[in-house]
Scaffold this motif. Structure first.
Motif, mmCIF file in Angstrom:
data_model
loop_
_atom_site.group_PDB
_atom_site.id
_atom_site.type_symbol
_atom_site.label_atom_id
_atom_site.label_comp_id
_atom_site.label_asym_id
_atom_site.label_seq_id
_atom_site.Cartn_x
_atom_site.Cartn_y
_atom_site.Cartn_z
ATOM 1 N N ARG A 100 1.193 -1.871 -0.236
ATOM 2 C CA ARG A 100 0.021 -0.412 -0.226
ATOM 3 C C ARG A 100 1.007 1.082 -0.037
ATOM 4 N N ILE A 101 2.033 1.128 0.906
ATOM 5 C CA ILE A 101 2.802 2.268 0.330
ATOM 6 C C ILE A 101 3.771 2.106 -1.365
ATOM 7 N N LYS A 102 3.101 4.073 -1.185
ATOM 8 C CA LYS A 102 3.808 4.168 -2.436
ATOM 9 C C LYS A 102 4.813 5.252 -2.815
ATOM 10 N N THR A 103 5.570 4.676 -3.357
ATOM 11 C CA THR A 103 6.928 5.440 -3.557
ATOM 12 C C THR A 103 7.966 5.538 -4.805
ATOM 13 N N ASP A 104 8.212 6.459 -5.475
ATOM 14 C CA ASP A 104 8.727 6.437 -6.576
ATOM 15 C C ASP A 104 10.117 5.184 -7.070
ATOM 16 N N LYS A 105 10.250 5.448 -5.322
ATOM 17 C CA LYS A 105 12.027 4.248 -5.953
ATOM 18 C C LYS A 105 11.187 2.980 -5.587
ATOM 19 N N ARG A 106 9.856 2.778 -4.382
ATOM 20 C CA ARG A 106 9.361 1.901 -5.325
ATOM 21 C C ARG A 106 8.797 1.200 -6.224
ATOM 22 N N ASP A 107 7.686 1.684 -6.458
ATOM 23 C CA ASP A 107 7.556 1.829 -8.028
ATOM 24 C C ASP A 107 8.206 1.661 -9.044
ATOM 25 N N ALA A 108 9.416 2.066 -9.001
ATOM 26 C CA ALA A 108 10.506 1.878 -9.753
ATOM 27 C C ALA A 108 10.965 0.622 -9.688
ATOM 28 N N ASP A 109 11.563 0.398 -8.565
ATOM 29 C CA ASP A 109 11.918 -1.112 -8.377
ATOM 30 C C ASP A 109 11.020 -1.983 -8.555
ATOM 31 N N MET A 110 9.678 -2.350 -8.117
ATOM 32 C CA MET A 110 8.744 -2.950 -9.061
ATOM 33 C C MET A 110 8.314 -3.074 -10.177
ATOM 34 N N LEU A 111 8.899 -1.973 -11.064
ATOM 35 C CA LEU A 111 8.235 -2.386 -12.477
ATOM 36 C C LEU A 111 9.046 -3.180 -13.283
ATOM 37 N N ALA A 112 10.997 -2.830 -12.348
ATOM 38 C CA ALA A 112 12.021 -3.075 -13.070
ATOM 39 C C ALA A 112 11.719 -4.544 -12.617
ATOM 40 N N ARG A 113 11.498 -4.778 -11.369
ATOM 41 C CA ARG A 113 11.705 -6.469 -11.226
ATOM 42 C C ARG A 113 10.634 -7.230 -12.211
ATOM 43 N N ASN A 114 9.140 -6.703 -12.323
ATOM 44 C CA ASN A 114 8.183 -7.214 -13.581
ATOM 45 C C ASN A 114 9.115 -7.597 -14.988
ATOM 46 N N LEU A 115 9.381 -6.067 -15.025
ATOM 47 C CA LEU A 115 10.126 -6.178 -16.550
ATOM 48 C C LEU A 115 11.212 -7.401 -16.702
ATOM 49 N N ARG A 116 12.108 -7.821 -16.143
ATOM 50 C CA ARG A 116 12.904 -8.507 -15.898
ATOM 51 C C ARG A 116 12.350 -9.386 -16.311
ATOM 52 N N SER A 117 11.354 -10.486 -14.955
ATOM 53 C CA SER A 117 10.623 -12.265 -15.014
ATOM 54 C C SER A 117 10.067 -12.272 -16.203
ATOM 55 N N GLY A 118 9.087 -11.117 -16.806
ATOM 56 C CA GLY A 118 8.416 -10.852 -18.098
ATOM 57 C C GLY A 118 7.165 -10.380 -17.534
ATOM 58 N N GLN A 119 6.338 -10.588 -16.513
ATOM 59 C CA GLN A 119 5.292 -10.150 -16.062
ATOM 60 C C GLN A 119 4.913 -8.832 -16.609
ATOM 61 N N LEU A 120 5.240 -8.359 -16.815
ATOM 62 C CA LEU A 120 4.446 -6.961 -17.790
ATOM 63 C C LEU A 120 4.337 -7.341 -19.043
ATOM 64 N N THR A 121 2.863 -7.151 -19.643
ATOM 65 C CA THR A 121 2.965 -6.932 -20.603
ATOM 66 C C THR A 121 2.182 -5.608 -21.522
ATOM 67 N N GLY A 122 3.084 -5.630 -22.662
ATOM 68 C CA GLY A 122 2.624 -3.782 -22.781
ATOM 69 C C GLY A 122 1.200 -3.729 -24.009
ATOM 70 N N VAL A 123 0.661 -2.710 -24.393
ATOM 71 C CA VAL A 123 -0.564 -2.194 -24.603
ATOM 72 C C VAL A 123 -0.157 -1.721 -26.485
ATOM 73 N N HIS A 124 -0.617 -2.020 -27.295
ATOM 74 C CA HIS A 124 -1.087 -1.760 -28.300
ATOM 75 C C HIS A 124 -0.896 0.235 -28.762
ATOM 76 N N ILE A 125 0.078 0.757 -29.720
ATOM 77 C CA ILE A 125 -0.231 2.367 -29.212
ATOM 78 C C ILE A 125 -0.408 2.187 -30.568
ATOM 79 N N PRO A 126 -1.764 3.177 -31.096
ATOM 80 C CA PRO A 126 -1.982 3.229 -32.304
ATOM 81 C C PRO A 126 -1.344 4.254 -33.066
ATOM 82 N N THR A 127 -1.048 3.790 -34.893
ATOM 83 C CA THR A 127 0.015 4.473 -35.469
ATOM 84 C C THR A 127 -1.262 5.830 -36.015
#
Length: 90
Positions: free
Chosen positions: A24-51
């Motif tokens: 529940r505690i949100k800080t930029d550092k924790r968010d960045a760490d969580m995003l980096a871990r999720n990206l490294r483990s392949g848990q993030l899915t990208g969304v389509h950016i329309p052309t």
């Protein structure tokens, strides 16, 4: 734009980012760490950016749908007015 410069870019929808209910505690550092871990483990899915072409097709379809709705309303109005004018005849 970034990919054109040779930089890999992934846009993830916030609702698709996995998170634990206890975090529940949100800080930029924790968010960045969580995003980096999720990206490294392949848990993030990208969304389509329309052309621009995708956006143009989407806009065309919206305009077409609006036209079809207006056409349907006109036909209904026209058929109602012609039916009521026939009923006025002796």
């Amino acid at each position: 734009m970034l990919e054109g410069m040779g930089i890999a870019c992934l846009v993830a929808a916030p609702g698709l980012i996995p998170k634990k209910p206890s975090e529940r505690i949100k800080t930029d550092k924790r968010d960045a760490d969580m995003l980096a871990r999720n990206l490294r483990s392949g848990q993030l899915t990208g969304v389509h950016i329309p052309t621009r072409a995708d956006e143009a097709v989407r806009e065309f379809l919206h305009v077409r749908d609006d036209y079809k709705d207006e056409q349907r309303r006109y036909k209904q109005k026209n058929s109602q007015s012609s039916a009521s004018s026939w009923s006025d005849l002796p």
